[in-house]
Design a protein around this motif. Structure first.
Motif, short mmCIF file in Angstrom:
data_model
loop_
_atom_site.label_atom_id
_atom_site.label_comp_id
_atom_site.label_asym_id
_atom_site.label_seq_id
_atom_site.Cartn_x
_atom_site.Cartn_y
_atom_site.Cartn_z
N ILE A 10 30.78 36.01 41.33
CA ILE A 10 31.74 37.11 40.70
C ILE A 10 33.13 36.76 40.45
O ILE A 10 33.59 37.48 39.50
CB ILE A 10 31.38 38.32 42.27
CG1 ILE A 10 29.98 38.67 42.05
CG2 ILE A 10 32.44 39.44 41.77
CD1 ILE A 10 29.49 39.71 43.14
N GLY A 29 27.04 33.98 45.41
CA GLY A 29 27.58 35.18 44.72
C GLY A 29 28.82 35.62 44.62
O GLY A 29 29.23 36.12 43.51
N ILE A 30 29.27 35.41 45.76
CA ILE A 30 31.01 36.11 46.03
C ILE A 30 31.72 34.75 44.77
O ILE A 30 32.51 35.46 44.12
CB ILE A 30 31.29 35.58 47.19
CG1 ILE A 30 30.75 36.80 48.19
CG2 ILE A 30 32.93 35.66 47.22
CD1 ILE A 30 31.17 36.48 49.54
N PHE A 50 44.60 34.36 41.78
CA PHE A 50 43.67 35.47 41.46
C PHE A 50 42.16 35.17 42.04
O PHE A 50 41.56 35.91 42.74
CB PHE A 50 43.69 35.95 40.27
CG PHE A 50 42.96 37.22 39.85
CD1 PHE A 50 43.34 38.44 40.33
CD2 PHE A 50 41.88 37.32 38.76
CE1 PHE A 50 42.70 39.44 40.14
CE2 PHE A 50 41.27 38.36 38.65
CZ PHE A 50 41.78 39.64 39.32
N ALA A 85 33.35 35.18 37.08
CA ALA A 85 33.02 36.15 36.23
C ALA A 85 34.26 37.11 35.96
O ALA A 85 34.77 37.43 34.72
CB ALA A 85 31.75 37.10 36.62
N MET A 86 34.73 37.70 37.16
CA MET A 86 36.08 38.52 37.03
C MET A 86 37.19 37.74 36.36
O MET A 86 38.04 38.49 35.49
CB MET A 86 36.44 38.74 38.55
CG MET A 86 35.71 39.66 39.24
SD MET A 86 35.93 41.34 38.70
CE MET A 86 37.42 41.57 39.36
N ILE A 116 42.09 35.59 45.77
CA ILE A 116 42.04 36.91 46.30
C ILE A 116 40.69 37.48 46.06
O ILE A 116 40.46 38.19 47.15
CB ILE A 116 43.12 37.43 45.18
CG1 ILE A 116 44.50 37.32 45.58
CG2 ILE A 116 42.96 39.32 45.59
CD1 ILE A 116 45.23 37.65 46.90
N VAL A 154 36.51 38.02 32.86
CA VAL A 154 36.30 39.34 32.22
C VAL A 154 37.96 40.13 32.04
O VAL A 154 38.32 40.96 31.12
CB VAL A 154 35.35 40.33 32.97
CG1 VAL A 154 35.59 41.65 32.63
CG2 VAL A 154 33.90 39.89 32.78
N VAL A 155 38.73 39.91 33.27
CA VAL A 155 39.73 40.51 33.17
C VAL A 155 40.92 39.61 32.56
O VAL A 155 41.23 38.57 32.72
CB VAL A 155 40.35 40.71 34.72
CG1 VAL A 155 41.77 41.52 34.84
CG2 VAL A 155 39.42 41.43 35.36
N PRO A 156 41.54 40.48 31.68
CA PRO A 156 42.69 39.53 30.52
C PRO A 156 43.84 39.09 31.40
O PRO A 156 44.12 39.80 32.60
CB PRO A 156 42.99 40.71 29.62
CG PRO A 156 42.32 41.87 29.92
CD PRO A 156 41.47 41.65 30.85
#
Lengths: 160, 194
Positions: free
Chosen positions: B156, B152-153, B112, B159-160, B115, B163-165
């Motif tokens: 992010i 930044g990429i 992930f 962080a994703m 990706i 944040v995403v379970p």
């Protein structure tokens, strides 16, 4: 230019594949077409939304609101416009350069360019289809916030 | 596919076209610009997108899952993000092309994180775009943006991941793996070959 390279790469690999294995190549072609048709319904919606958005926000309207004196509000506005619109880079960069020369602020333009590339509100339906609602919204929100950091950094470097 | 099925799939597209028609009737002064944009976007699509999807098909057929896992999977180390950056930066075309490629990469077992880096790179660090940006907005502007965008990429993406379970990530991977079977003709051809 990059499109030409892309075509050369695709055609070369396709021919190589065709020589190695015809059935596999046929399968690849079918899969590619399937995937293309898969995004079609959402893509058509995107096309229409962008057409209407670009008709409402003309370059003249945009430059009026994104002047160097537009301050924080201008930065946010630029970010919102960048998030909503979907303009190919080869159109957007010259246009942004034109705005910059016509008195738009660096930080506003940087915010516009950054959100234009990273955030796609109109393409959200397409993104959600692959990544699900939650991940798609999270990515776009994070990219939106990050764009302001990036814009501040770019403006700072440019005036150094 | 029955006509009803096709109609159902394209229902929202039809509604959008009707809305556009109404828009053109209500604001006739804005109609030409809307039409122009529609035309230029459609041209981009027809010009840039077909080779992306051809490459996507070839990737799907030729690159074995084991190999992709080795290069971009969970345990790929630094190779994965590096490759994801390279793949995304070498790409051309609008971001919506990346989503379909990402689906194939997920199906083949890319992690992930990789990706997300791929999507990030496709959105901002495309090389031809950076050259164009230097030309239009200046050397400093483009390089400064590149310098902040690379961390930044990654930021992010991290962080994703937070944040995403996990269950949601598993769900979208399962969704990506669930691909429509290829047509009966191609299947028969595959069987005949075996």
């Amino acid at each position: 230019m990059d499109t030409v390279i892309l075509y050369i790469a695709a055609i070369t690999l396709f021919v190589v594949s065709l020589f190695r294995d015809r059935t596999k190549t046929k399968q690849a072609l079918i899969k590619g077409l399937r995937a293309l048709e898969g995004i079609m319904p959402q893509f058509l919606v995107v096309l229409v939304l962008v057409a209407m958005a670009l008709a409402v926000f003309s370059p003249q309207t945009i430059s009026r609101y994104l002047g160097a004196g537009s301050g924080f509000l201008g930065v946010i506005l630029a970010g919102l416009v960048g998030s909503i619109t979907l303009i190919p880079g080869f159109v957007a960069f010259p246009a942004a350069g034109e705005l910059l020369r016509n008195g738009a602020g660096t930080i506003q333009i940087a915010s516009f360019v950054s959100t234009l590339m990273m955030v796609g509100v109109v393409t959200l339906p397409m993104e959600m289809k692959v990544f699900g609602k939650r991940a798609a919204i999270a990515r776009n929100s994070l990219a939106f916030v990050f764009s302001f950091i990036a814009a501040a950094f770019v403006a700072w470097v440019v005036q150094l | 596919m029955s006509i009803l099925h096709i109609l159902k799939r394209y229902c929202s597209a039809l509604v959008a076209l009707i809305v556009l028609g109404v828009f053109a009737l209500v604001f006739p002064s804005l109609a030409p610009r809307a039409g122009q944009s529609l035309l230029s976007q459609a041209t981009t699509m027809l010009l840039v997108v077909p080779p992306i999807f051809l490459l996507l098909g070839l990737l799907d057929v030729w690159v074995p899952r084991e190999m992709l896992i080795r290069f971009m999977g969970e345990g790929s180390g630094f190779k994965g993000p590096f490759l994801a950056f390279l793949l995304g930066s070498a790409a051309a075309g609008p971001l919506y092309g990346a989503f379909s490629v990402a689906a194939v990469l997920m199906k083949k077992g890319a992690s992930f994180m990789n990706i997300l880096i791929f999507i990030g790179a496709w959105s901002t660090t495309k090389l031809p775009m950076i050259l164009l940006e230097m030309n239009a907005l200046g050397f400093r502007f483009a390089l400064a943006r590149l310098a902040i965008d690379i961390p930044g990429i990654i930021l992010i993406a991290l962080a994703m991941k937070a944040v995403v379970p996990k269950a949601e990530i598993e769900r979208i991977y399962a969704e990506a793996a669930k691909e429509k079977p290829i047509g009966p003709k191609a299947q028969a051809a595959m069987k005949a070959k075996k």
